[in-house]
Design a protein around this motif. Structure first.
Motif, PDB file in Angstrom:
ATOM      1  N   LYS A  65       0.824  -1.206   0.000  1.00 32.10           N
ATOM      2  CA  LYS A  65       0.000   0.000   0.000  1.00 32.10           C
ATOM      3  C   LYS A  65       0.862   1.261   0.000  1.00 32.10           C
ATOM      4  O   LYS A  65       0.500   2.256  -0.619  1.00 32.10           O
ATOM      5  N   VAL A  66       1.988   1.227   0.660  1.00 26.95           N
ATOM      6  CA  VAL A  66       2.859   2.397   0.695  1.00 26.95           C
ATOM      7  C   VAL A  66       3.474   2.633  -0.678  1.00 26.95           C
ATOM      8  O   VAL A  66       3.542   3.766  -1.150  1.00 26.95           O
ATOM      9  N   ARG A  67       3.900   1.561  -1.337  1.00 25.88           N
ATOM     10  CA  ARG A  67       4.490   1.710  -2.681  1.00 25.88           C
ATOM     11  C   ARG A  67       3.473   2.224  -3.696  1.00 25.88           C
ATOM     12  O   ARG A  67       3.841   2.913  -4.637  1.00 25.88           O
ATOM     13  N   ASN A  68       2.202   1.886  -3.524  1.00 27.66           N
ATOM     14  CA  ASN A  68       1.158   2.336  -4.443  1.00 27.66           C
ATOM     15  C   ASN A  68       0.475   3.620  -3.970  1.00 27.66           C
ATOM     16  O   ASN A  68      -0.552   4.006  -4.525  1.00 27.66           O
ATOM     17  N   LEU A  69       1.033   4.266  -2.959  1.00 28.63           N
ATOM     18  CA  LEU A  69       0.530   5.525  -2.409  1.00 28.63           C
ATOM     19  C   LEU A  69      -0.939   5.431  -2.009  1.00 28.63           C
ATOM     20  O   LEU A  69      -1.741   6.312  -2.289  1.00 28.63           O
ATOM     21  N   GLU A  70      -1.302   4.353  -1.320  1.00 30.99           N
ATOM     22  CA  GLU A  70      -2.668   4.145  -0.847  1.00 30.99           C
ATOM     23  C   GLU A  70      -2.781   4.370   0.663  1.00 30.99           C
ATOM     24  O   GLU A  70      -3.669   3.821   1.309  1.00 30.99           O
ATOM     25  N   VAL A  71      -1.920   5.179   1.220  1.00 38.41           N
ATOM     26  CA  VAL A  71      -1.958   5.468   2.650  1.00 38.41           C
ATOM     27  C   VAL A  71      -3.077   6.472   2.905  1.00 38.41           C
ATOM     28  O   VAL A  71      -3.209   7.470   2.210  1.00 38.41           O
ATOM     29  N   GLN A  72      -3.900   6.199   3.908  1.00 39.60           N
ATOM     30  CA  GLN A  72      -5.034   7.050   4.229  1.00 39.60           C
ATOM     31  C   GLN A  72      -4.891   7.610   5.639  1.00 39.60           C
ATOM     32  O   GLN A  72      -4.093   7.138   6.436  1.00 39.60           O
ATOM     33  N   GLY A  74      -5.401   8.059   9.360  1.00 38.35           N
ATOM     34  CA  GLY A  74      -5.681   7.086  10.401  1.00 38.35           C
ATOM     35  C   GLY A  74      -4.797   5.851  10.331  1.00 38.35           C
ATOM     36  O   GLY A  74      -4.770   5.057  11.253  1.00 38.35           O
ATOM     37  N   ASP A  75      -4.085   5.661   9.221  1.00 36.25           N
ATOM     38  CA  ASP A  75      -3.162   4.531   9.109  1.00 36.25           C
ATOM     39  C   ASP A  75      -1.925   4.788   9.964  1.00 36.25           C
ATOM     40  O   ASP A  75      -1.495   5.934  10.138  1.00 36.25           O
ATOM     41  N   ILE A  76      -1.354   3.725  10.471  1.00 35.37           N
ATOM     42  CA  ILE A  76      -0.121   3.821  11.233  1.00 35.37           C
ATOM     43  C   ILE A  76       1.034   3.571  10.286  1.00 35.37           C
ATOM     44  O   ILE A  76       1.064   2.582   9.563  1.00 35.37           O
ATOM     45  N   VAL A  77       1.994   4.475  10.258  1.00 36.72           N
ATOM     46  CA  VAL A  77       3.141   4.381   9.363  1.00 36.72           C
ATOM     47  C   VAL A  77       4.389   4.143  10.194  1.00 36.72           C
ATOM     48  O   VAL A  77       4.607   4.802  11.202  1.00 36.72           O
ATOM     49  N   SER A  78       5.208   3.206   9.751  1.00 41.43           N
ATOM     50  CA  SER A  78       6.449   2.874  10.450  1.00 41.43           C
ATOM     51  C   SER A  78       7.635   3.281   9.598  1.00 41.43           C
ATOM     52  O   SER A  78       7.700   2.963   8.419  1.00 41.43           O
ATOM     53  N   LEU A  79       8.562   4.004  10.197  1.00 43.20           N
ATOM     54  CA  LEU A  79       9.775   4.412   9.497  1.00 43.20           C
ATOM     55  C   LEU A  79      10.950   3.615  10.049  1.00 43.20           C
ATOM     56  O   LEU A  79      11.092   3.465  11.248  1.00 43.20           O
ATOM     57  N   VAL A  80      11.776   3.147   9.159  1.00 44.58           N
ATOM     58  CA  VAL A  80      12.932   2.341   9.569  1.00 44.58           C
ATOM     59  C   VAL A  80      14.181   3.166   9.373  1.00 44.58           C
ATOM     60  O   VAL A  80      14.389   3.775   8.347  1.00 44.58           O
TER      61      VAL A  80
END
Length: 80
Positions: A65-72, A74-80
């Motif tokens: 979903k992140v690669r296809n830019l489908e982040v909405q 309320g989603d939780i995003v993790s950075l490494v």
């Protein structure tokens, strides 16, 4: 002794073939599609890890979903 050595050789060859196919497939899947991560600490309380620092939650990180830019919102995003 000869049949035992033949069996071991066949087993080893089958293991190597499976290993050299499964490892690249697994690495590609974990890199491109999804992977599992453990959340520890108080940074995401109370949504994740509600018990405090003594417990941890396991989450599925969806790379697809992140690669296809489908982040909405309320989603939780993790950075490494």
């Amino acid at each position: 002794m000869a049949p035992a050595q033949g069996w071991a050789r066949r087993y080893f060859k089958a293991f190597c073939k499976g290993f050299f196919v499964a490892v690249p497939v697994a690495v590609t899947f974990l890199d491109r599609v999804a992977c599992v991560a453990r959340v520890e600490g108080a940074s995401m309380q109370p949504s994740l890890n509600p018990g405090g620092s003594q417990s941890s939650d396991v989450v599925l990180l969806n790379h697809w979903k992140v690669r296809n830019l489908e982040v909405q919102r309320g989603d939780i995003v993790s950075l490494v």
